[in-house]
Design an enzyme around this catalytic site. Structure first.
Site, short mmCIF file in Angstrom:
data_model
loop_
_atom_site.label_atom_id
_atom_site.label_comp_id
_atom_site.label_asym_id
_atom_site.label_seq_id
_atom_site.Cartn_x
_atom_site.Cartn_y
_atom_site.Cartn_z
N GLU A 75 1.12 -1.64 0.18
CA GLU A 75 0.03 -0.02 0.58
C GLU A 75 0.68 1.28 -0.19
OE1 GLU A 75 -2.85 0.05 3.68
OE2 GLU A 75 -3.45 2.15 2.47
N ASP A 95 -0.94 -4.85 2.79
CA ASP A 95 -1.70 -3.74 3.74
C ASP A 95 -1.24 -3.57 5.44
OD1 ASP A 95 -4.46 -2.39 3.70
OD2 ASP A 95 -2.72 -2.08 5.21
N ILE A 97 -1.40 -2.13 8.15
CA ILE A 97 -2.21 -1.25 8.46
C ILE A 97 -3.46 -1.01 7.62
CG2 ILE A 97 -2.73 -0.13 10.31
CD1 ILE A 97 -0.21 1.05 11.26
N ASP A 98 -4.26 -2.03 8.57
CA ASP A 98 -5.60 -1.48 7.19
C ASP A 98 -6.61 -1.56 8.72
OD1 ASP A 98 -7.87 -1.99 5.12
OD2 ASP A 98 -8.26 -3.72 7.11
N THR A 100 -5.84 2.09 9.34
CA THR A 100 -4.91 3.36 9.82
C THR A 100 -5.82 4.90 10.56
OG1 THR A 100 -3.05 2.90 8.17
CG2 THR A 100 -4.01 4.93 9.14
N ASP A 225 -6.18 -4.22 0.14
CA ASP A 225 -7.30 -4.58 0.86
C ASP A 225 -7.88 -6.39 0.55
OD1 ASP A 225 -7.93 -1.73 0.92
OD2 ASP A 225 -7.13 -2.55 2.50
O1 LIG Z 1 -6.96 1.74 6.19
P1 LIG Z 1 -6.23 1.25 4.68
O2 LIG Z 1 -4.86 0.52 4.83
O3 LIG Z 1 -5.93 2.91 4.34
O4 LIG Z 1 -7.29 0.91 5.03
C1 LIG Z 1 -8.96 1.77 4.34
C2 LIG Z 1 -9.79 1.35 3.10
O5 LIG Z 1 -8.10 1.59 2.30
C3 LIG Z 1 -10.64 2.40 2.92
O6 LIG Z 1 -10.83 1.98 1.63
C4 LIG Z 1 -11.96 1.93 4.05
O7 LIG Z 1 -11.80 -0.21 3.63
C5 LIG Z 1 -11.38 0.98 5.15
O8 LIG Z 1 -11.98 0.45 5.88
C6 LIG Z 1 -10.04 0.58 5.54
O9 LIG Z 1 -8.99 0.82 6.41
MG LIG Z 2 -6.56 -0.94 3.68
MG LIG Z 3 -2.93 0.42 5.00
#
Ligand SMILES: O=P(O)(O)O[C@H]1[C@H](O)[C@@H](O)[C@@H](O)[C@@H](O)[C@@H]1O
Ligand SMILES: [Mg+2]
Ligand SMILES: [Mg+2]
Length: 287
Positions: A75, A95, A97-98, A100, A225
């Site tokens: 990412e 990814d 940290i999903d 963030t 994701d």
């Molecule tokens: O925290 P991320 O890795 O940026 O992921 C996000 C995602 O990019 C965003 O589309 C949503 O699905 C959020 O719930 C994710 O945490």
């Molecule tokens: Mg994510």
């Molecule tokens: Mg992320």
């Protein structure tokens, strides 16, 4: 009997994935409580911290030591301009940290997601729920698990009896918000039991794989994701497809997933498309 390279890889995969995953979860758990330096990417709602970068670099360096010829789609590297190209080479899709935004607010729905593909086929995925010490895993043809418990999706086919999960992508312009809210409204008009957003697409997809929800849809998520979660859901008996009803296009920044094809089609037919471009189209904004 799987070919030799798959058996060897399988053994080394789980060892490397579990060790690097456990280490990075310790880092994330500690950093969650500390002050953070926060930047934004494609919008004011699309956040990144130094921990995202630290964790991504750590995972890639650990994997590169073991598999120097492999490729990576990650990412934060993509956010810095790296190409998201899924070739036939063994590729890790990461990814770091999903969730963030949750991490920044100390909201404890935060995960690390590591997917793996060969010949453009998703083979393996692990998703670590960092705050609850849960390891979700799936390997093509070998089932899906949460720690040692086997996962099975819901068999619900009736939208009026469904709990539906979604996430809002990073776009916050009025037209996108109207489409996002319109999709949610249509599902509630169809008497879905509820629509929920937890702030982590990968953890929401793991809830689907464990049968705790009946469907998931989103416009604006990315291949990192989706990669690991797609293997886990498929191995739990579920379906992951494009919002058009066509087979999943990992790079299309959109998805519908469900325990049954009937449920997935009901959801897909209710949705109006929100265009987020493609991960593999460098020209489109990855927002
Ligand atoms: O925290 P991320 O890795 O940026 O992921 C996000 C995602 O990019 C965003 O589309 C949503 O699905 C959020 O719930 C994710 O945490
Ligand atoms: Mg994510
Ligand atoms: Mg992320």
């Amino acid at each position: 009997q799987a070919p030799m390279w798959k058996r060897a890889l399988d053994k080394r995969l789980s060892k490397v994935a579990s060790r690097s995953g456990a280490l990075v979860c310790l880092i994330i758990r500690k950093a969650l409580t500390e002050e953070k330096r926060i930047s934004t990417k494609t919008s004011t709602a699309d956040l990144v911290t130094e921990t995202d970068h630290l964790v991504e670099d750590l995972i890639i360096s650990e994997l590169r030591k073991k598999f120097p010829s492999h490729r990576f789609i990650a990412e934060e590297a993509a956010a810095s301009g790296a190409k998201c190209e899924l070739t036939h080479s063994p590729t890790w899709i990461i990814d770091p940290i999903d969730g963030t935004c949750n991490f920044v607010h100390r909201f404890p729905a935060v995960a690390v997601s590591i997917g793996f593909a060969v010949h453009q086929e998703l083979e393996f995925g692990v998703i670590y729920h960092c705050m609850e010490e849960r390891l979700y895993s799936g390997r093509r043809g070998r089932g899906a698990f949460c720690n040692s418990q086997r996962l099975q999706v819901s068999r619900e086919t009736d939208l009026s009896k469904a709990l539906v999960l979604t996430e809002i992508g990073p776009k916050r312009d009025p037209a996108t918000l109207r489409l996002f809210l319109g999709n949610m409204e249509r599902l509630l008009h169809a008497s879905a039991h509820g629509v929920r957003m937890i702030g982590s697409s990968t953890l929401a997809l793991c809830h689907l794989a464990s049968g705790a929800a009946d469907a998931y849809y989103q416009f604006g998520l990315h291949c990192w994701d989706l990669a690991a979660a797609t293997v886990i859901i498929r191995e739990a008996g579920g379906i992951v497809m494009d919002t058009s009803g066509a087979p999943l296009d990992l790079m299309a920044c959109r998805v519908v997933a469900a325990g049954t094809r009937e449920m997935a089609m009901f959801i897909a037919q209710a949705l109006q498309t929100i265009n987020y471009g493609r991960d593999d189209d460098q020209r489109s904004s990855n927002s």
